[in-house]
Motif scaffolding. Structure first.
Motif, PDB file in Angstrom:
ATOM      1  N   ILE A 168       0.858  -1.183   0.000  1.00 33.75           N
ATOM      2  CA  ILE A 168       0.000   0.000   0.000  1.00 33.75           C
ATOM      3  C   ILE A 168       0.893   1.231   0.000  1.00 33.75           C
ATOM      4  CG2 ILE A 168      -1.752   1.283   1.285  1.00 33.75           C
ATOM      5  CD1 ILE A 168      -2.542  -1.481   2.511  1.00 33.75           C
ATOM      6  N   SER A 169       0.694   2.113  -0.954  1.00 31.20           N
ATOM      7  CA  SER A 169       1.537   3.296  -1.058  1.00 31.20           C
ATOM      8  C   SER A 169       0.695   4.517  -1.377  1.00 31.20           C
ATOM      9  CB  SER A 169       2.610   3.090  -2.137  1.00 31.20           C
ATOM     10  OG  SER A 169       2.022   2.812  -3.388  1.00 31.20           O
ATOM     11  N   SER A 170       1.134   5.662  -0.838  1.00 30.38           N
ATOM     12  CA  SER A 170       0.456   6.930  -1.082  1.00 30.38           C
ATOM     13  C   SER A 170       1.434   8.058  -0.796  1.00 30.38           C
ATOM     14  CB  SER A 170      -0.780   7.066  -0.180  1.00 30.38           C
ATOM     15  OG  SER A 170      -1.450   8.282  -0.428  1.00 30.38           O
ATOM     16  N   VAL A 171       1.329   9.121  -1.554  1.00 33.73           N
ATOM     17  CA  VAL A 171       2.212  10.270  -1.371  1.00 33.73           C
ATOM     18  C   VAL A 171       2.014  10.841   0.035  1.00 33.73           C
ATOM     19  CG1 VAL A 171       2.787  12.590  -2.170  1.00 33.73           C
ATOM     20  CG2 VAL A 171       2.180  10.811  -3.829  1.00 33.73           C
ATOM     21  N   GLY A 172       3.135  11.062   0.737  1.00 39.79           N
ATOM     22  CA  GLY A 172       3.078  11.622   2.084  1.00 39.79           C
ATOM     23  C   GLY A 172       2.958  10.599   3.187  1.00 39.79           C
ATOM     24  N   TYR A 173       2.922   9.288   2.819  1.00 40.11           N
ATOM     25  CA  TYR A 173       2.783   8.228   3.820  1.00 40.11           C
ATOM     26  C   TYR A 173       3.859   7.175   3.607  1.00 40.11           C
ATOM     27  CZ  TYR A 173      -1.767  10.303   4.682  1.00 40.11           C
ATOM     28  OH  TYR A 173      -2.774  11.188   4.995  1.00 40.11           O
ATOM     29  N   GLN A 174       4.251   6.525   4.732  1.00 39.23           N
ATOM     30  CA  GLN A 174       5.183   5.417   4.624  1.00 39.23           C
ATOM     31  C   GLN A 174       4.507   4.262   3.888  1.00 39.23           C
ATOM     32  OE1 GLN A 174       6.901   4.259   8.377  1.00 39.23           O
ATOM     33  NE2 GLN A 174       7.001   6.361   9.121  1.00 39.23           N
ATOM     34  N   THR A 175       5.253   3.641   2.986  1.00 38.09           N
ATOM     35  CA  THR A 175       4.702   2.502   2.261  1.00 38.09           C
ATOM     36  C   THR A 175       4.448   1.350   3.229  1.00 38.09           C
ATOM     37  OG1 THR A 175       5.844   3.139   0.241  1.00 38.09           O
ATOM     38  CG2 THR A 175       5.119   0.852   0.409  1.00 38.09           C
ATOM     39  N   LYS A 176       3.294   0.778   3.138  1.00 35.68           N
ATOM     40  CA  LYS A 176       2.869  -0.303   4.037  1.00 35.68           C
ATOM     41  C   LYS A 176       2.935  -1.630   3.294  1.00 35.68           C
ATOM     42  CE  LYS A 176       0.372  -1.811   7.753  1.00 35.68           C
ATOM     43  NZ  LYS A 176       0.506  -1.459   9.161  1.00 35.68           N
ATOM     44  N   TYR A 177       3.517  -2.608   3.952  1.00 34.23           N
ATOM     45  CA  TYR A 177       3.611  -3.943   3.364  1.00 34.23           C
ATOM     46  C   TYR A 177       2.922  -4.937   4.294  1.00 34.23           C
ATOM     47  CZ  TYR A 177       5.650  -8.163   1.289  1.00 34.23           C
ATOM     48  OH  TYR A 177       5.831  -9.383   0.690  1.00 34.23           O
ATOM     49  N   ILE A 178       1.904  -5.620   3.777  1.00 35.90           N
ATOM     50  CA  ILE A 178       1.217  -6.668   4.538  1.00 35.90           C
ATOM     51  C   ILE A 178       1.746  -8.007   4.041  1.00 35.90           C
ATOM     52  CG2 ILE A 178      -1.000  -7.692   5.148  1.00 35.90           C
ATOM     53  CD1 ILE A 178      -2.272  -4.991   4.543  1.00 35.90           C
ATOM     54  N   SER A 179       2.337  -8.750   4.937  1.00 35.96           N
ATOM     55  CA  SER A 179       3.076  -9.940   4.526  1.00 35.96           C
ATOM     56  C   SER A 179       2.186 -11.052   4.003  1.00 35.96           C
ATOM     57  CB  SER A 179       3.902 -10.464   5.695  1.00 35.96           C
ATOM     58  OG  SER A 179       3.057 -10.741   6.794  1.00 35.96           O
ATOM     59  N   GLU A 180       0.976 -11.156   4.534  1.00 37.21           N
ATOM     60  CA  GLU A 180       0.191 -12.320   4.156  1.00 37.21           C
ATOM     61  C   GLU A 180      -1.298 -12.086   4.371  1.00 37.21           C
ATOM     62  OE1 GLU A 180       1.942 -16.309   4.705  1.00 37.21           O
ATOM     63  OE2 GLU A 180       0.214 -16.693   5.981  1.00 37.21           O
ATOM     64  N   ILE A 181      -2.073 -12.196   3.292  1.00 37.70           N
ATOM     65  CA  ILE A 181      -3.520 -12.285   3.391  1.00 37.70           C
ATOM     66  C   ILE A 181      -3.948 -13.580   2.710  1.00 37.70           C
ATOM     67  CG2 ILE A 181      -3.796  -9.775   3.418  1.00 37.70           C
ATOM     68  CD1 ILE A 181      -4.898 -10.052   0.526  1.00 37.70           C
ATOM     69  N   VAL A 182      -4.958 -14.212   3.245  1.00 37.41           N
ATOM     70  CA  VAL A 182      -5.422 -15.485   2.706  1.00 37.41           C
ATOM     71  C   VAL A 182      -6.753 -15.253   1.998  1.00 37.41           C
ATOM     72  CG1 VAL A 182      -6.090 -17.853   3.217  1.00 37.41           C
ATOM     73  CG2 VAL A 182      -4.245 -16.763   4.521  1.00 37.41           C
ATOM     74  N   ILE A 183      -6.780 -15.471   0.710  1.00 35.99           N
ATOM     75  CA  ILE A 183      -7.993 -15.317  -0.087  1.00 35.99           C
ATOM     76  C   ILE A 183      -8.655 -16.683  -0.213  1.00 35.99           C
ATOM     77  CG2 ILE A 183      -8.950 -14.650  -2.318  1.00 35.99           C
ATOM     78  CD1 ILE A 183      -7.843 -12.341  -0.636  1.00 35.99           C
ATOM     79  N   THR A 184      -9.889 -16.765   0.255  1.00 37.05           N
ATOM     80  CA  THR A 184     -10.653 -18.002   0.215  1.00 37.05           C
ATOM     81  C   THR A 184     -11.751 -17.888  -0.839  1.00 37.05           C
ATOM     82  OG1 THR A 184     -10.245 -18.306   2.582  1.00 37.05           O
ATOM     83  CG2 THR A 184     -11.996 -19.634   1.592  1.00 37.05           C
ATOM     84  N   ALA A 185     -11.959 -18.957  -1.547  1.00 36.51           N
ATOM     85  CA  ALA A 185     -12.945 -18.949  -2.625  1.00 36.51           C
ATOM     86  C   ALA A 185     -14.324 -18.579  -2.107  1.00 36.51           C
ATOM     87  CB  ALA A 185     -12.994 -20.324  -3.286  1.00 36.51           C
ATOM     88  N   GLY A 186     -14.951 -17.636  -2.801  1.00 36.31           N
ATOM     89  CA  GLY A 186     -16.310 -17.243  -2.457  1.00 36.31           C
ATOM     90  C   GLY A 186     -16.422 -16.352  -1.249  1.00 36.31           C
ATOM     91  N   LYS A 187     -15.273 -15.886  -0.684  1.00 29.48           N
ATOM     92  CA  LYS A 187     -15.306 -15.050   0.512  1.00 29.48           C
ATOM     93  C   LYS A 187     -14.488 -13.783   0.304  1.00 29.48           C
ATOM     94  CE  LYS A 187     -16.188 -18.671   3.890  1.00 29.48           C
ATOM     95  NZ  LYS A 187     -15.824 -19.213   5.206  1.00 29.48           N
ATOM     96  N   THR A 188     -14.679 -12.853   1.227  1.00 29.57           N
ATOM     97  CA  THR A 188     -13.969 -11.583   1.175  1.00 29.57           C
ATOM     98  C   THR A 188     -13.084 -11.430   2.398  1.00 29.57           C
ATOM     99  OG1 THR A 188     -15.721 -10.504  -0.083  1.00 29.57           O
ATOM    100  CG2 THR A 188     -14.216  -9.074   1.121  1.00 29.57           C
ATOM    101  N   TYR A 189     -11.822 -11.109   2.156  1.00 34.62           N
ATOM    102  CA  TYR A 189     -10.892 -10.763   3.238  1.00 34.62           C
ATOM    103  C   TYR A 189     -11.034  -9.265   3.467  1.00 34.62           C
ATOM    104  CZ  TYR A 189      -6.499 -10.503   5.882  1.00 34.62           C
ATOM    105  OH  TYR A 189      -5.549 -10.315   6.855  1.00 34.62           O
TER     106      TYR A 189
END
Length: 794
Positions: free
Chosen positions: A74-95
């Motif tokens: 995740i990046s935006s001007v004026g903010y530190q870039t954010k790195y999320i190491s792991e999200i799990v995407i499951t079929a038919g669902k929303t994280y």
């Protein structure tokens, strides 16, 4: 019948096959300090070639993501870039996740820093360590226990192999600030042995965290130097965030292991409200049989939690949390087996006890965005703790080899001592934060009414066979002490008001220098004491990768409520005072690798001490000091692996001013080394390991006197302590290993795990307990501690 079996096998096989379908990733981006939404930020799903931009309210959505595990940038001007190491995407669902991003503090060429909550925040420039939910879960030997996971951090000392409480930088397990969703809590563990030491507190803390695995979403730990927003404890700050419910889809999880089961449900209940709930029950009967422990203690406890989150409107967000944590360990005469040697390690000696305890918490947290640069947080909570302890003992008939014959033929009583400790607190916190161009200002008030109902009763005069050389005795030839009910018994039922006010600022002096001055005022009702605590911290950027950090300030600590309750009306315990200084250096080698080196010093005054071990009278005559240095190299979770290596040097001294002079404090551990690593080669396997070494804990020097009652038919030995903590137990060495195996299913994931604490099976001694019947000691400690089980997520 054959057709039915064939159909069932096909169904199971179908569930265990990965479905070629997709899920979604949705959430909201907010600035960490002021909670303002971040518009126009880029959200990129690595290795999926998918991404999006957040809207004017900070919301984003990425759809049609193939099921699997991904990293997010995740990046935006004026903010530190954010790195999320792991999200799990499951079929038919929303994280779904609300993600906090930190404002950029310098115009220099910042590297992308892969962080969790709190790191690289200008408000906390002194080294801050954090864990993500996944890093906690993977921590080997911790078995999902957040407190055990923290024991590998630099400057942090576990209070023993079988304990989960932590001690930080030369102080004790009761000296840490704990905040759970911004609600102050003083105890996060089960099975704290109140009354263990002749009716007075055991310094080791509890044995197991009150939080089940996967309940804590983020962790921020600061090893001293925390700002004026936090007080009433002086050693370290630990902030825990409970996971919020998913606003989009429901999920369910169940974990079943060697000591119990945990169930979790998570999802939306309306368009504006989500819920996260968990229930855990643990019983150690099976584990004790696996370990073949003699005279197993009946131990069971539960942890039940529910949290709701409601987005009332664009400006207001309300969360509600409720927790209930009962426990009931006991050891009766029926639990003691004939034929065992009472000198054996973990034998339990001659102790009998029956304990019931309950913790409960209800809290509401309202976050209000006042405008585009300020936020107001209001927290209302009620917490209670109920303890009812009965302690007894038995005098067994022993064989010539110190083995117990039939326990029921000895003398025993179940209720020699009784302790009731009921605490209730209703509190309110209001915290206002305003950001200016170069200054962030935070001001707040805390108010709490504390109700304490305490009773300590000794049924009859008792004999104490452990004493210090300087303790008062009727005559020099009497090598024991008498515990008299008139000096031990205490009854206290009262309430008091605690109030606090604080102001702290983060001032960006230049592109390289940030200063954080602050001041805190506290009124402590039971002590009738007013205190003022000025504090200052800051950071100096030496380049785009390295900086110097510092902190200095005064910290006051309330006396323990059970200590307050044991005093006469004329003896009011004062708050302990410490003056702390920290100087550190941090180098960010790359986006996910940092080096931190810190030196620190603490001076203690008005320390609460106990002049005589058989009297409840306490005073503030103690003084002390502590100093040390920490060095750590941390690799955050990215590219499928993370790890950390740390070394700490620490000395901590106390002086009770009782004639015995200065001595090593209980948690003075000169050398402490930790090496941690976790690797995920693919979506099925996770391999983790942790090695820990530390100098053995301090222990008393003593001599043993025989036949102190001058009665050959009632032979008793006594232990005369000649030097407090004048020697050390054996060094602590532990190798922990964890293996997770995950199988994707059509609608979730099936996991199996093995978590082995102390796989080398070295018996790490935590303390020694003297046995008057034999004149020997038995060691309290732990060897290998295995856990294995399965987990299903749907």
């Amino acid at each position: 019948m054959k057709n039915l079996v064939f159909t069932m096998l096909l169904s199971v096989a179908g569930m265990l096959c990965s479905a070629q379908t997709t899920g979604s990733f949705k959430g909201k981006l907010i600035e960490q300090t002021t909670k303002q939404p971040i518009a126009g930020a880029s959200v990129q799903i690595e290795k999926a070639q998918l991404g999006t931009i957040s809207d004017s309210l900070g919301f984003f959505a990425v759809n049609n993501i193939p099921a699997g595990t991904y990293a997010v940038t995740i990046s935006s001007v004026g903010y530190q870039t954010k790195y999320i190491s792991e999200i799990v995407i499951t079929a038919g669902k929303t994280y779904y996740s609300e993600i906090e991003v930190i404002q950029q503090i310098t115009s220099l060429n910042d590297v992308v820093v892969r962080t969790s909550r709190g790191e690289n925040n200008p408000l906390t420039p002194v080294s801050t360590f954090s864990y993500s939910r996944e890093e906690i879960f993977r921590n080997p030997g911790a078995q999902g226990d957040i407190m055990r996971a923290l024991s590998s951090l630099p400057g942090v000392v576990s209070s023993g192999a079988q304990f989960s409480a932590i001690a930080a930088r030369g102080q004790g397990t009761q000296d840490n600030v704990y905040m759970v969703d911004d609600i102050p809590m003083f105890n996060l563990s089960h099975l704290e042995a109140e009354g263990f030491n002749s009716g007075f507190n055991d310094p080791n803390g509890g044995r197991f965290s009150i939080f089940a695995p996967r309940v804590i979403d983020n962790v921020q730990f600061q090893n001293g130097g925390f700002d004026a927003v936090y007080g009433r404890r002086s050693s370290s700050y630990l902030g825990l965030g409970i996971k919020e419910g998913n606003r989009e889809t429901w999920s369910f999880a169940g974990q079943f292991d060697l000591i119990g089961a945990t169930l979790i449900a998570d999802g939306p209940v309306s368009k504006k409200t989500s819920v996260f709930s968990s229930a855990r029950y643990q019983n150690f009967s099976l584990l004790q049989r696996v370990l073949n422990l003699p005279n197993p203690i009946n131990i069971s406890f539960g942890d039940y939690l529910i949290k709701t989150t409601t987005q009332l409107n664009a400006k207001n967000k309300l969360s509600f949390i409720a927790m209930y944590n009962p426990e009931a360990p006991r050891r009766g005469i029926d639990d003691i087996e004939p034929g065992y040697d009472i000198n054996d390690d973990n034998s339990g000696g001659t102790a009998l006890f029956d304990h019931t305890g309950r913790k409960a918490l209800i809290g509401a947290n309202l976050r209000t965005l006042l405008n585009n640069s300020s936020v107001l947080k209001n927290v209302l909570y009620f917490r209670s703790s109920t303890v009812d302890n009965n302690f007894g003992n038995f005098t067994p008939l022993l064989s010539s080899g110190d083995s117990v014959l039939d326990p029921k033929y000895g003398r025993y009583e179940n209720d020699l001592r009784h302790i009731k400790n009921n605490q209730r607190e209703i509190g309110y916190r209001s915290i206002y934060t305003k950001r200016f161009s170069k200054l962030t200002l935070t001001a707040g008030i805390d108010a709490a009414m504390v109700d304490l109902d305490y009773e300590r009763l000794l049924k009859r005069t008792d004999t104490v066979y452990t004493f210090r050389s300087t303790d008062q005795r009727p005559g020099p030839a009497q090598y024991y002490q008498v515990l008299d009910p008139s000096l031990y018994n205490s009854r206290f039922n009262d309430r008091a008001f605690n109030g606090s006010g604080y102001v702290t600022a983060s001032w960006k002096v230049s592109s390289r220098v940030t200063l954080n001055p602050g001041i805190r005022y506290d009124y402590t009702g039971f002590a009738e004491q007013h205190t003022v605590s000025p504090r200052l911290s800051g950071s100096i950027l030496l380049g785009d990768k390295h900086s110097v950090n510092f902190a200095s300030g005064i910290y006051y600590q309330d006396a323990g409520l059970s200590d307050v309750a044991g005093q006469t009306a004329a003896n009011k315990l004062k708050n302990e005072r410490s003056f702390q200084n920290i100087l550190g250096y941090k180098y960010q080698f790359s986006s996910d690798l940092k080096l931190v080196v810190e030196g620190w010093h603490k001076q203690f005054d008005d320390v609460v001490v106990q002049p005589n071990r058989v009297q409840s009278l306490l005073n503030n005559n103690g003084t002390g000091h502590a100093y040390g240095a920490d060095i750590s190299l941390t690799k955050r979770l990215s590219q499928q692996w993370y790890g950390a290596v740390s070394y700490s040097y620490m000395e901590s001294k106390r002086d009770d001013h009782n004639g015995l002079g200065e001595y090593d404090y209980t948690f003075s551990i000169p050398h402490n080394f930790s090496l941690l690593g976790s690797y995920k080669p693919n979506n099925k396997w996770i391999l983790s390991g942790k090695f820990r070494y530390s100098t053995g804990r301090p222990a008393d020097e003593y001599i043993v006197h025989a036949d102190v009652l001058n009665n050959p038919e009632m032979l008793r030995y006594s232990q005369e302590i000649t030097a407090i903590n004048g020697r050390r137990l054996n060094n602590y060495i532990s190798l922990d290993v964890r293996v997770d195996y995950n199988v994707p299913m059509k609608r979730g994931v099936f996991s199996a795990f093995v978590d082995l604490a102390n796989i080398n099976n070295q018996f790490n001694v935590n303390t020694e307990v003297f046995i008057p019947n034999t004149g020997k000691v038995y060691n309290v400690g732990l060897g290998v501690f295995p856990s294995f089980g399965v987990r299903v997520e749907l």
